[in-house]
Structures are given as structure tokens and as C-alpha cells.
Write a protein that holds these residues in place. Sequence first.
Motif, short mmCIF file in Angstrom:
data_model
loop_
_atom_site.label_atom_id
_atom_site.label_comp_id
_atom_site.label_asym_id
_atom_site.label_seq_id
_atom_site.Cartn_x
_atom_site.Cartn_y
_atom_site.Cartn_z
N ASN A 164 27.47 32.99 51.93
CA ASN A 164 27.13 33.01 50.49
C ASN A 164 28.26 33.56 49.62
N SER A 182 30.86 33.85 46.79
CA SER A 182 31.06 33.33 45.42
C SER A 182 32.18 34.11 44.75
N LYS A 183 32.87 33.41 43.87
CA LYS A 183 33.90 34.09 43.10
C LYS A 183 33.87 33.54 41.68
N THR A 184 33.82 34.45 40.73
CA THR A 184 33.84 34.01 39.33
C THR A 184 35.09 34.53 38.64
N LYS A 231 32.96 32.21 34.93
CA LYS A 231 32.80 30.85 35.48
C LYS A 231 32.97 30.90 36.99
N TYR A 232 32.14 30.14 37.70
CA TYR A 232 32.25 30.11 39.15
C TYR A 232 33.47 29.29 39.59
N LYS A 277 30.84 28.75 44.63
CA LYS A 277 29.54 29.42 44.61
C LYS A 277 28.84 29.21 45.96
N ASN A 278 28.33 30.31 46.50
CA ASN A 278 27.55 30.27 47.75
C ASN A 278 28.20 29.46 48.86
N THR A 337 33.04 37.99 44.33
CA THR A 337 32.02 38.44 43.37
C THR A 337 30.73 38.76 44.14
N SER A 338 30.43 37.93 45.11
CA SER A 338 29.29 38.21 46.00
C SER A 338 29.52 37.50 47.33
N GLY A 346 33.41 25.00 41.19
CA GLY A 346 32.09 25.38 40.68
C GLY A 346 31.01 25.45 41.73
#
Lengths: 208, 231
Positions: free
Chosen positions: A9, A11-13, A17-18, A21-22, A57-58, A208
Motif C-alpha cells: 500500500n 503511496s507518495k504525494t 497530488k498522488y 497510490k497504494n 506518504t503511507s 496517480g
Amino acid sequence: MKPLLTVKNLSKTFDGKYLFKNLNFTVSRGERLAVSAPNGAGKTTLIRIINLLETPTSGELYFNGKPAGDARNQWMVRRNMAVVFQRPAVLNTTVYNNISIGLKIRGEKKDVIDKKVKNISKSFGLNQMEDKNAQALSGGEKQLLALARAIVLAPDLLLLDEPTSNLDPENTALAEKAIKNIASTVIITSPSAAACKVATRTFYLSGG
Amino acid sequence: MTGLTDSLIGAGKLILTFDSELVSITVLTLYVSLFGAIAAGLIAAPFGILLGLKNFRGKGIVVNIINTFMGLPPVIVGLLLYVLFSRQGALGNTGLLFTPQIMVLAQFIIAFPIITGVTLSAMQGLEKDVHELIVSLGSTKTQRMSLIFFEIRYGLITAFMAGLGRAFSEVGAVIIVGGNIRNHTRVLTTSIVLETSRGEFEQAMALGIILLALVFVINYGITILQGESQR
């Protein structure tokens, strides 16, 4: 068998803005995974996150089944990896010292270092310039040096960010041969899947 | 012109005869300046590197303070140390006032912000890519520091030279805290001031030549060292 690298999962923004993602994928030992994506889609960022140079980011990263993000042992995780960036950095010293630096950091003995560096610099055509300051090399030569510096470590995971972008066709073939011949697991980024001839599996990263 | 020629000839005689007072002043100058600059360098260089590497709240203020202290008037340092170490001062019981040790401390305080500031500037010149390369190789904190030391070695040499140059040319602080006592705390710069005020131009000129020669020899040695480390 446990995968060498597991990405969960991720993600980086940037600026809200992504970039991606995941993201979920695993890389098995001995695999050569190509990450193909257009420019600006986050290939370099992904490589930097895997090398723990940047925080996501997550999401989570597992190296050899263990969480890789723990700040206390990041250097130990990095010792199992080697990375080559599109615009490789070189230390302000000789080609020999640049190639041997990772081995010195890992505490290898001098005679072992000497042997390994001689072999790798010969296979990359750098043996005639071992005493030259690396900053005086051309872009292509620096790229070869960076590849030699990474491959000489025989890392578990070799991260290559468009490693042949500065190379002419002859040296590209030389680099690709070297990448194919090493036992390490490889993650290699490329703007097009077709350009990445060394991969055993390709992974498309769309923005994205 | 004749006055200058006479002074130079007289200075040459004093130097060639190894005038004992001249020798002791030179030795003390070397001791005070080198110790002050080396001690400052040993702390200021790692401090400058850490300051370059770390981001923290108030870093801008710290950098501004260092930049301000790079131009710190030595007489202020001398005055503060004098007040602190004089008999009524907080550290008066140490008995350090008018000793070579307090002169070393003054040189340390003067050289410290200069070496820190120039090191910090060298760190700012260190490419982000090179720093990331050092990190990505799996270096420990200690290895990282030593590799950064190596990578900015020319900047560090420049920083040390700047600190040492300032220490050698310093008059204000060492004359206040040292007292310019003959055979005890008299160094080249303070002697030049004294001899000039006395009209002893031959002696002042000899001291000036020695001071210049010392700075030249040390700078030349460092330049050779720099050349060796080009590899």
C-alpha cells in the motif's frame, strides 16, 4: 520462499497530488524487475523510497520479511542494497577509490578489495583510468563507474534508475551484460518496457 | 628610504644571529596561534559539518550568530576574557590572566566562528547527490562523518587556514589578556606594536619579517598538503 522485497500500500504525494497510490508488489530473489513508466510518474521516487532515502506518504516496505523503515537500522538494510541513479554522483577522489568505497564501508580486507576492484574495473573498461579523479570523467564513464561501484558489492538487491541513459550503444550492451550476469535481485527503471532488455518481469507504473 | 634599508639590514642581523628574545617570541607565537587554531578546528569543523547536515528549529538564528561572530572584534574578546579572569572576575581564582594559556583561549574564541563558518559554507557546497551516495552505501554515522570530512577536505583546509591566519595576525585580544609581558606573554604582533611605539624599527621589522615568513611557510606547507590530497 519469502520474497526479498515486499511493498504494501505504498503511496507518495507531492503538493497534495498522488505520484503513485497504494502500490503493492513483491520481488523474489534472483528476479530482475523492470519498472516502466513515463517521465515524472515516480520511478526515481520509488527507487529512493526502497533505498530509504525518502519516506513514503503511507505504506510499508519489508526487506527479507522485516520492516525496513526503522530509522535505527536503516544503514544495515542499505548494506544489502546498492543503487545507481540516472545522474550518478562521484566522490572527489580517484576512480579506484570510488569503486572501492562501498567495500571499505563494509570492512572488506585490502587485498580482497584490490582484487574485486581490479576485476570489475577491467570488465567495465575502467582499468586504464583507476588513478584518474572521477570528477574528470565524462557522463558515460561516470555511469559505468557507478554501475561498477554497485555491482562490485554483489548486493542482495540492486536498484538501477535508468542506468544506461548516458551510455552509447556499445557501453549499454556492456552494462546490460553485466546486469544479466550478476546473482543479485534487480529492480531497474526505464521509460519504456521495450528499452529494458534485462528484465524477467515488467511492472507498469502509471501516474496517480 | 635609507631608514627602511637600515631597518631591514638591522632586522636581517637580528634574525641571522638568532637573537634569543626573538626566538622566544617566535616560539610563543607559534604555540599560542597553532594551539588556539588547532583546538578551534577540532571542535569547529565537526560542528560546522553537523550544522550543515541537520535541520532544526532555530538553525537560521545559529547560522546568523556564527556569521556575526566571524567578524567579532578581537578587542571585545580580550575585554570579556579580562573581566572574566581578572581578580574580581568569576574565574579570577584560576590565575590564568596574563598567561600564554589564556592567550590560547582568546585565539580559540576568535578562530572558532571563522572555522565553523567556512566549514558550513563548504558543506553547503557539498552536492546533495554526493551526500545521498554516502548514505546509500550503508555507511554508519561515524563512517558518514569521515567520508564527508574527506569530501570537503579542501574546504576544511581553507577553514583552518582562515582561522590560523586570523590567530597569527591577532593583536587586540592577546595584548589585553596576555599583557605583553617580556619573556612570558610577548608574541610577534604585540612586540611589533611595542617596538614601533618605542621607535625600535629594526626590531619591529625583524619581527614583521619573521611573522610573514611563518605565515608563508605554514601556508606553503598546507598548499603542498592540498596538492597531495588531490588524488
